[in-house]
Design an enzyme around this catalytic site. Structure first.
Site, PDB file in Angstrom:
ATOM      1  N   THR A  34     -13.113  10.590-145.400  1.00 21.00           N
ATOM      2  CA  THR A  34     -12.276  11.750-145.128  1.00 21.00           C
ATOM      3  C   THR A  34     -11.581  12.262-146.377  1.00 21.00           C
ATOM      4  O   THR A  34     -11.335  11.527-147.326  1.00 21.00           O
ATOM      5  CB  THR A  34     -11.199  11.441-144.071  1.00 21.00           C
ATOM      6  N   ASN A  84      -6.604   4.538-147.426  1.00 19.69           N
ATOM      7  CA  ASN A  84      -6.517   4.658-148.879  1.00 19.69           C
ATOM      8  C   ASN A  84      -5.748   5.903-149.317  1.00 19.69           C
ATOM      9  O   ASN A  84      -5.230   5.958-150.426  1.00 19.69           O
ATOM     10  CB  ASN A  84      -7.933   4.681-149.464  1.00 19.69           C
ATOM     11  N   SER A 135      -1.637  -0.478-150.026  1.00 17.47           N
ATOM     12  CA  SER A 135      -0.223  -0.293-150.337  1.00 17.47           C
ATOM     13  C   SER A 135      -0.082  -0.189-151.855  1.00 17.47           C
ATOM     14  O   SER A 135      -0.779   0.596-152.500  1.00 17.47           O
ATOM     15  CB  SER A 135       0.589  -1.454-149.756  1.00 17.47           C
ATOM     16  N   TYR A 150       8.826   6.479-153.225  1.00 16.72           N
ATOM     17  CA  TYR A 150       7.440   6.011-153.137  1.00 16.72           C
ATOM     18  C   TYR A 150       7.399   4.535-152.744  1.00 16.72           C
ATOM     19  O   TYR A 150       6.639   4.141-151.849  1.00 16.72           O
ATOM     20  CB  TYR A 150       6.720   6.221-154.472  1.00 16.72           C
ATOM     21  N   LYS A 154       5.823   2.439-149.360  1.00 15.68           N
ATOM     22  CA  LYS A 154       4.911   1.293-149.430  1.00 15.68           C
ATOM     23  C   LYS A 154       5.552   0.028-148.840  1.00 15.68           C
ATOM     24  O   LYS A 154       4.847  -0.809-148.265  1.00 15.68           O
ATOM     25  CB  LYS A 154       4.472   1.062-150.878  1.00 15.68           C
ATOM     26  N   THR A 185      -7.217   4.842-162.496  1.00 16.53           N
ATOM     27  CA  THR A 185      -7.664   5.951-161.650  1.00 16.53           C
ATOM     28  C   THR A 185      -6.872   7.195-162.044  1.00 16.53           C
ATOM     29  O   THR A 185      -6.161   7.204-163.045  1.00 16.53           O
ATOM     30  CB  THR A 185      -7.411   5.646-160.163  1.00 16.53           C
TER      31      THR A 185
END
Length: 278
Positions: A34, A84, A135, A150, A154, A185
């Site tokens: 997705t 994710n 997480s 943030y 998590k 990433t």
């Protein structure tokens, strides 16, 4: 008997999500992937007989339900759910508005909950499955200036997943919290890391953290994302997969430091802690 798994992966147009698609298709598994943008997903992932690309708004539970239903309709089962999708938010607690903070929770926590809620009926009916919630080490260690909200999202993911693990175990469903450290990433790029609309100059530690993450850490993260994804895939074949998986040597080290600090603090204040009983 076909032993290939069917995976449902959110946030699949880049980063870990895209690597999941590549590695899983290479091993012959089925992947429902997705993204907010079907065009972006198809451009990044291409086409494959075992790939079902889906445009999904994770904050819309009906959109999530349709995606889960489409996955089962195409592949006949659902084995592994990987939450994710999410994004970073770097700003001091005071300078982030209610709207900015709530949006981070809407995607990182409530979007994840929508996926869990909609996938569980299928997993329960099968009596099997594995839910993997991505997480962050920031869900275990909160001492990162500028990452308070943030980290709060998590920490919430960690807490709900620990409860989910107990609830789902009786149905034969495994649950894992993956807490990555710094992986190379695009997480620290502008399209994945939001900054406050109204920064407050007084927060020098936050500005320094912002500069360090964008100019020094970005592009120099120690973690290899392809190796990280490969290790996550491996645990789904383990007879007793971990509930807590600290991913990356830096994540493991930070977790060990936090545990040592907690142990020392508990010991130092034990007399106060135990002075409250009847």
């Amino acid at each position: 008997m076909n032993s290939n798994k069917t995976w449902f992966i959110t946030g699949a147009s880049k980063g870990f999500g895209l690597l999941f698609i590549e590695q899983l298709l290479a091993k012959g598994d089925n992947v429902a992937a997705t993204s907010r943008s079907l065009a972006d997903l198809e451009k990044a992932a291409g086409t494959h007989p075992n790939l079902l690309p889906l445009e999904v708004n994770l904050t819309d539970e009906q959109s999530v339900k349709q995606a889960i239903d489409a996955t089962v309709a195409k592949f006949g089962k659902l084995d592994v759910v990987v939450n994710n999708a999410g994004y970073g938010l770097l700003g001091a607690v005071e300078e982030l508005s209610d709207a900015e903070s709530r949006q981070n929770f809407n995607v990182n926590v409530f979007g994840l909950l929508n996926v869990v809620r909609q996938s569980l009926p299928q997993l329960r009916a099968q009596g099997s499955g594995h839910i993997i919630n991505i997480s962050s080490i920031g869900g275990f260690v909160g001492s990162f200036p500028g990452f308070g909200i943030y980290c709060a999202t998590k920490f919430a993911v960690n807490g709900l997943t620990e409860a989910l693990a107990v609830e789902a175990k009786e149905f034969g469903i495994n649950t894992t919290i993956v807490m990555p450290g710094y992986f190379r990433t695009n997480f620290l790029e502008s399209d994945s890391l939001a900054l406050p609309k109204n920064p407050i100059d007084a927060y020098t530690s936050t500005r320094e953290s912002e500069k360090a993450h964008q100019e020094q850490i970005n592009g120099n993260q120690p973690g290899d994302p392809a190796k990280g994804v490969a290790e996550i895939i491996k645990i789904t074949d383990a007879p007793n997969p971990p509930l807590h998986l600290f991913l990356g040597s830096d994540a493991a080290s930070m977790a060990e430091q936090k545990i040592a600090q907690l142990t020392a603090e508990i010991d130092a204040w034990k007399s106060v802690s135990t002075a409250t009983d009847f």
